[in-house]
Scaffold this active site. Structure first.
Site, mmCIF file in Angstrom:
data_model
loop_
_atom_site.group_PDB
_atom_site.id
_atom_site.type_symbol
_atom_site.label_atom_id
_atom_site.label_comp_id
_atom_site.label_asym_id
_atom_site.label_seq_id
_atom_site.Cartn_x
_atom_site.Cartn_y
_atom_site.Cartn_z
ATOM 1 N N ARG A 53 -29.234 -63.708 22.433
ATOM 2 C CA ARG A 53 -30.555 -64.222 22.023
ATOM 3 C C ARG A 53 -30.715 -65.585 22.669
ATOM 4 O O ARG A 53 -30.182 -66.577 22.181
ATOM 5 C CB ARG A 53 -30.628 -64.352 20.500
ATOM 6 C CG ARG A 53 -30.611 -63.026 19.746
ATOM 7 C CD ARG A 53 -30.640 -63.297 18.258
ATOM 8 N NE ARG A 53 -30.924 -62.135 17.457
ATOM 9 C CZ ARG A 53 -30.006 -61.433 16.781
ATOM 10 N NH1 ARG A 53 -28.735 -61.759 16.853
ATOM 11 N NH2 ARG A 53 -30.356 -60.396 16.047
ATOM 12 N N ARG A 76 -31.517 -61.195 26.433
ATOM 13 C CA ARG A 76 -32.843 -60.923 25.900
ATOM 14 C C ARG A 76 -33.719 -62.165 26.081
ATOM 15 O O ARG A 76 -33.301 -63.272 25.746
ATOM 16 C CB ARG A 76 -32.711 -60.593 24.404
ATOM 17 C CG ARG A 76 -33.856 -59.829 23.849
ATOM 18 C CD ARG A 76 -34.750 -60.509 22.843
ATOM 19 N NE ARG A 76 -34.216 -61.485 21.950
ATOM 20 C CZ ARG A 76 -34.033 -61.295 20.639
ATOM 21 N NH1 ARG A 76 -34.251 -60.113 20.107
ATOM 22 N NH2 ARG A 76 -33.641 -62.281 19.875
ATOM 23 N N HIS A 106 -6.256 -55.873 -13.498
ATOM 24 C CA HIS A 106 -7.624 -55.656 -13.012
ATOM 25 C C HIS A 106 -7.918 -56.549 -11.807
ATOM 26 O O HIS A 106 -8.408 -56.094 -10.772
ATOM 27 C CB HIS A 106 -8.599 -55.950 -14.147
ATOM 28 C CG HIS A 106 -10.026 -55.830 -13.729
ATOM 29 N ND1 HIS A 106 -10.770 -56.909 -13.303
ATOM 30 C CD2 HIS A 106 -10.837 -54.755 -13.619
ATOM 31 C CE1 HIS A 106 -11.976 -56.502 -12.963
ATOM 32 N NE2 HIS A 106 -12.046 -55.195 -13.158
ATOM 33 N N GLY A 108 -33.638 -52.398 18.469
ATOM 34 C CA GLY A 108 -33.597 -53.606 17.633
ATOM 35 C C GLY A 108 -33.947 -53.159 16.226
ATOM 36 O O GLY A 108 -35.090 -53.235 15.790
ATOM 37 N N THR A 109 -32.933 -52.695 15.524
ATOM 38 C CA THR A 109 -33.221 -52.048 14.243
ATOM 39 C C THR A 109 -33.548 -53.038 13.130
ATOM 40 O O THR A 109 -33.962 -52.621 12.059
ATOM 41 C CB THR A 109 -32.054 -51.131 13.827
ATOM 42 O OG1 THR A 109 -30.833 -51.839 14.041
ATOM 43 C CG2 THR A 109 -32.068 -49.855 14.630
ATOM 44 N N ASN A 110 -33.387 -54.346 13.401
ATOM 45 C CA ASN A 110 -33.846 -55.306 12.390
ATOM 46 C C ASN A 110 -35.366 -55.268 12.331
ATOM 47 O O ASN A 110 -35.972 -55.064 11.275
ATOM 48 C CB ASN A 110 -33.395 -56.735 12.740
ATOM 49 C CG ASN A 110 -31.889 -56.844 12.879
ATOM 50 O OD1 ASN A 110 -31.155 -56.085 12.262
ATOM 51 N ND2 ASN A 110 -31.435 -57.776 13.693
ATOM 52 N N CYS A 121 -28.694 -53.038 18.839
ATOM 53 C CA CYS A 121 -28.201 -54.399 18.668
ATOM 54 C C CYS A 121 -28.712 -55.024 17.373
ATOM 55 O O CYS A 121 -28.506 -56.197 17.127
ATOM 56 C CB CYS A 121 -28.539 -55.269 19.867
ATOM 57 S SG CYS A 121 -30.298 -55.418 20.138
ATOM 58 N N GLU A 169 -38.093 -51.780 19.210
ATOM 59 C CA GLU A 169 -38.062 -52.371 17.871
ATOM 60 C C GLU A 169 -39.434 -52.362 17.203
ATOM 61 O O GLU A 169 -39.622 -52.902 16.128
ATOM 62 C CB GLU A 169 -37.468 -53.785 17.918
ATOM 63 C CG GLU A 169 -38.112 -54.705 18.931
ATOM 64 C CD GLU A 169 -37.438 -56.076 19.024
ATOM 65 O OE1 GLU A 169 -36.681 -56.449 18.116
ATOM 66 O OE2 GLU A 169 -37.706 -56.777 20.016
ATOM 67 N N ARG A 228 -11.163 -39.861 -19.925
ATOM 68 C CA ARG A 228 -11.170 -40.796 -18.797
ATOM 69 C C ARG A 228 -12.199 -40.382 -17.753
ATOM 70 O O ARG A 228 -12.388 -39.187 -17.489
ATOM 71 C CB ARG A 228 -9.785 -40.834 -18.136
ATOM 72 C CG ARG A 228 -8.674 -40.920 -19.140
ATOM 73 C CD ARG A 228 -7.329 -40.972 -18.466
ATOM 74 N NE ARG A 228 -7.094 -42.285 -17.904
ATOM 75 C CZ ARG A 228 -6.013 -42.599 -17.210
ATOM 76 N NH1 ARG A 228 -5.103 -41.696 -16.959
ATOM 77 N NH2 ARG A 228 -5.843 -43.813 -16.756
HETATM 78 C C1 PEP Z 1 -33.668 -56.655 16.105
HETATM 79 O O1 PEP Z 1 -34.853 -56.825 15.835
HETATM 80 O O2 PEP Z 1 -32.991 -55.734 15.656
HETATM 81 C C2 PEP Z 1 -32.975 -57.598 16.997
HETATM 82 C C3 PEP Z 1 -31.723 -57.382 17.362
HETATM 83 O O3 PEP Z 1 -33.633 -58.712 17.348
HETATM 84 P P1 PEP Z 1 -33.826 -59.981 16.392
HETATM 85 O O4 PEP Z 1 -32.925 -59.794 15.214
HETATM 86 O O5 PEP Z 1 -33.461 -61.150 17.212
HETATM 87 O O6 PEP Z 1 -35.274 -59.901 16.060
HETATM 88 MG MG MG Z 2 -36.041 -58.136 17.040
#
Ligand code: PEP
Ligand code: MG
Length: 875
Positions: free
Chosen positions: A560, A616, A454, A766-768, A831, A745, A92
């Site tokens: 936003r 923002r 399952h 702004g980690t995106n 954010c 960012e 297993r």
């Molecule tokens: C980001 O860039 O992380 C962010 C929060 O701003 P947006 O997603 O609006 O670009």
């Molecule tokens: Mg951004």
């Protein structure tokens, strides 16, 4: 010293799960505390890692495995392949964290025709012997050689039909012997070689299959969803067999010490007489409730209840156990902390605190924040539910409400869901191949299978609604339809299922939002007590902000503002602003927008009741707002007193080759300062008004400038903001305080954070965008190649969902280290989407952020994750 790759159960303990996997560590622990465990050994996770490095099981490891087989032979007094007293084993998998989707079990390994004849004669039970053999061929073919279960099941069904019986147990020794022969022929037809007779060859094949299953697509998907790194590897457990299929004084079962669906403190489980483990899980026969064991196996049951108590007291948590009764004697095959619904997790954690088994901190730490998600999602509206008449009922296997269109295959579930449809997956029973389909569906309904099937186990793990074992369904999978309650349901029909009661309804039942109350509230209160990181929300509308407040948000970390411009009543004015030729024209359009923005902000401040609100300023490229429909273009032209051609030319002029790196963020405010002026006036006027109404609140707007890469950009826009804000405040005779900060960012902003901090009251990561620009991956297109990255093991996770701590995280840490000494009052948050991801939240805690901000429904998840990070740190 050479690495040790094998451990007898008597050599390990519960603390060795990294090396022995969960199953192996717990088998060792049960052995240590004197429970009846069939003995064996565990091949370590390091052997698995080595397997991947070497591209096979090295000779050194094979040698050690063979040595341990000899040790096992010594302990059991049986011998592999022996004619007198053969050793039979189960093999297993067992990773550090339990993982559905991986190969699980092969039973009865060590059998060949000679051994079958021996055990048939010695036990005087040929039916059992041949049953074991046909099961072994079937499992080995399926999981080791990947022939697929279907062919064997068809042969069994054919045999049952020929013999005029409906149950597997009604097949005789002779029938099973014939079946075993047919299975072997099937194996040879599919694989091209004879089924292996040598137990050692069988064993190496099975071990290899377990290692290989660590990298199958289902396991990879599961790992990604559950933050389990590939590098952990899986262990393999080789255990001597206890037989539940020797006759009516034998059986096998699975049980939980508490109800995994509700958390109630009562023994829950299922038991089948004269059966082997997979019969219970596969839902082939309908098992009986565990309590009935009291009548059929009174002694074994009494002992089992004691074992349950011992294990709960030992592990201080709800246990999920597998066991077998062989000739009335109990054997424990597995124990682990049981998977449970979010609801059950909360109740169990609270009960364990009340029972003195856990501290508050331990209770907070034992809940997987990702599971909370299910509790936050809508439930059926109680009134509508009461009024509705169920068309059928199955088992309430995993709570929640699911409503959607019926699909019959996992692939259809994925395909329809990708098109935006909500679907309910209806299956005879599910198997690990269905995992992606199950995930894509709103809920799962199965015809067969109990609470431990399952479908039930996996759905619970996913936090997805599931009703299992509705035997009244007359299924016609081939034609994608079924009958229930006198009605024929076809693909695409709406159905609603209630995973708490097991009720099934025709059509759509409306749902309502969830509430934080009871145990949920208690756990969240403890989480708040122990966390130091604040949790804000990303909200653009008062409704979202209100919801987030209810869920515990302590402020808005990102509003936003552009989302407000898409509303029907303001998009026209906004388009006029975009199409303006002169500053005057633009200011005229902005003047129309300002009161609307001001009203929006007032509503937001009201919803936040004096908590901080970060607003923002306009961020996306302007072309996102321009009309595409002829009629809208014409309307805009008329409003502007321009020709349609002029407007079209203007729209064409907004085209950009790389819009994400184009005319957006603070670059808009640099080009058109009047936009920043208007937004500032709206923010400040709204704040003054709301402050006037609520003297006891501290309304303090935080104005956030996006996409700054150079301090001079920030200085320029900040000057516009400060001049405007101060003028508005002075005119109103107010003493309103406000802050101006920036998003971090763009990598350059992080690299020059000392310069920026001298001009900012706060940083918000702004980690995106920071991930997009650090990796150079388009956040809108990465999905196109991430699949290949997962396949090639370049990535294990989507960096847009789970923070890349090594690269992006380093920039964040650097920005804080550069910024704080320059401006000791600087406050920092995040954010981007990562603000609601538990492991990313832990990282944010570690690097000293003041808050994380996430979408409203993730606020409780972030609160819990923040508490867990603080508790872990203090440990
Ligand atoms: C980001 O860039 O992380 C962010 C929060 O701003 P947006 O997603 O609006 O670009
Ligand atoms: Mg951004």
């Amino acid at each position: 010293m050479a690495t040790k790759y094998c451990y007898l159960f008597s050599e390990g303990n519960a603390n060795m799960r990294e090396l022995l996997g969960g199953k192996g560590a717990n088998l060792a622990e049960m052995t240590n505390i004197g429970l009846p465990v069939p003995q064996g050994f565990t091949i370590t996770t390091e052997a698995c890692t080595q397997y991947y490095e070497d591209g096979g099981i090295s000779e050194e490891i094979q040698k050690e495995i063979n040595e341990y087989i000899v040790k096992m032979e010594g302990i059991t007094g049986k011998k592999f392949g022996d004619k007198e007293n053969p050793l039979l084993v189960s093999v297993r998998s067992g990773a550090r964290a339990s993982m559905p989707g991986m190969m699980d079990t092969i039973l009865n390994l060590g059998l060949n025709e000679t051994v079958v004849n021996t055990i048939a004669e010695k036990s005087n039970n040929p039916r059992w012997a041949w049953d074991c053999y046909r099961r072994f061929i079937q499992m080995y073919s399926d999981v080791v050689m990947e022939v697929g279960k279907k062919y064997f099941e068809e042969l069994i069904d054919k045999m049952k039909e020929e013999k005029g019986v409906t149950q597997d147990v009604e097949l005789t020794a002779e029938d099973l012997k014939v079946l075993a022969g047919q299975f072997k022929a099937e194996y040879k037809a599919k694989i091209g070689v004879d089924f292996p007779d040598d137990p050692k060859e069988q064993l190496m094949g099975a071990i290899k299959a377990v290692f290989r299953s660590w990298d199958n697509p289902r396991a990879n998907v599961y790992r990604r969803d559950n933050d389990i790194p590939f590098s952990w590897g899986t262990a393999v457990n080789v255990q001597s067999m206890a037989f539940g299929n020797m006759g009516d004084d034998c059986g096998t079962g699975v049980a939980f010490t508490r109800d995994p669906a509700t958390g109630e403190k009562k023994l829950m489980g299922e038991f089948l007489t004269n059966a082997q483990g997979e019969d219970v899980v596969a839902g082939v026969r309908t098992p009986m409730p565990i309590q009935q064991m009291a009548e059929t196996f009174p002694e074994a049951f009494a002992q089992f209840k004691e074992v349950c108590q011992t294990l709960e007291n030992h592990y201080h948590d709800m246990q999920d156990m597998e066991f077998t009764v062989e000739n009335k004697k109990l054997y424990m095959l597995q124990t682990r902390n049981g998977k449970r619904t979010a609801q059950a997790a909360l109740k169990i954690a609270c009960d364990l605190v009340d029972e003195g088994m856990k501290t508050e901190q331990e209770a907070v730490a034992m809940i997987d924040p990702r599971n909370l998600d299910t509790l936050l999602h809508p439930q059926f509206d109680a009134k509508a539910l009461k009024a509705a008449e169920p068309v059928g009922k199955g088992l309430g296997a995993s709570p929640g409400a699911a409503c959607g269109k019926i699909v019959f295959t996992a692939d259809d579930a994925v395909e329809w869901a990708e098109k935006g449809e909500k679907v309910v997956l209806v299956r005879l029973e599910t198997s690990p191949e269905d995992i992606t389909g199950m995930k894509a569906a709103q809920g799962i309904l199965t015809v067969r299978g109990g609470m431990t099937s399952h479908a039930a186990v996996v759905a619970r793990g996913m936090g997805e609604c599931c009703v299992s074992g509705c035997g009244d369904i007359k299924m016609d999978e081939a034609n994608k339809k079924f009958e229930l309650g006198g009605k024929t349901f076809v693909e695409g029909d709406y159905i609603s299922i209630d995973g708490t009661t097991g009720n099934i309804y025709d059509g759509i039942i409306p749902t309502v939002d969830a509430q934080i109350a009871g145990e949920f509230g208690r756990i969240m209160a403890w989480a708040d007590k122990y966390r130091t990181l604040k949790v804000r929300t990303n909200a653009d509308t008062p409704a979202d902000a209100k919801k987030a407040r209810e869920l515990g948000a302590e402020g808005i970390g990102l509003c936003r503002t552009e989302h407000m411009f898409f509303e029907a009543d303001r998009i026209a004015a906004f388009r006029e602003m975009i199409c303006a030729d002169t500053v005057e024209e633009r200011e005229a359009a902005l003047a129309k927008i300002e009161p609307m923005q001001q009203a929006d902000f007032e509503a937001l401040y009201e919803a936040l009741e004096g908590c901080p609100v970060t607003i923002r300023f306009l961020d996306p490229p302007l072309h996102e707002f321009v009309p595409t429909e002829e009629a809208d273009i014409k309307a805009l032209a008329d409003a502007q007193g321009k020709s349609v051609e002029d407007i079209k030319a203007l729209i064409a002029g907004l085209h950009e080759f790389n819009p994400m790196m184009g005319h957006r963020g603070c670059r808009l405010a640099v080009t058109y300062p009047e936009i920043a002026k208007m937004q500032t006036a709206a923010v400040i006027k709204a704040a003054i008004n709301v402050q006037k109404k609520h003297a006891d609140w501290n309304v303090k707007p935080e104005i956030m400038i996006p996409l700054v890469g150079d301090v001079k950009e920030l200085k320029f826009v900040k000057k516009v903001v400060v001049e405007t804000a101060d003028a508005v405040i002075a005119e109103a005779g107010s003493d309103l305080k406000y802050e101006v900060g920036t998003m971090i960012e763009i990598p350059r902003a992080a690299l020059t954070a000392d310069e920026i901090a001298a001009n900012a009251d706060f940083f918000c990561f702004g980690t995106n965008d920071l991930t997009q620009m650090t990796y150079g991956f388009s956040r809108d297109d990465a999905g196109k190649f991430l699949g290949a990255y997962y396949d090639k093991k370049i990535f294990e996770n989507d960096p847009f969902a789970k923070l890349d701590q090594v690269g992006v995280g380093k920039l964040m840490e650097m920005a804080i280290k550069l910024g704080k000494p320059v401006n000791p009052n600087l406050h920092c948050g995040i954010c981007g989407e990562h603000g609601g991801d538990p492991t990313s939240v832990e990282f944010c805690h570690k690097i000293g952020l003041d808050y994380v901000s996430c979408s409203p429904f993730r606020v409780p998840i972030a609160r819990l994750a923040a508490a867990q990070a603080a508790i872990k740190e203090n440990k």
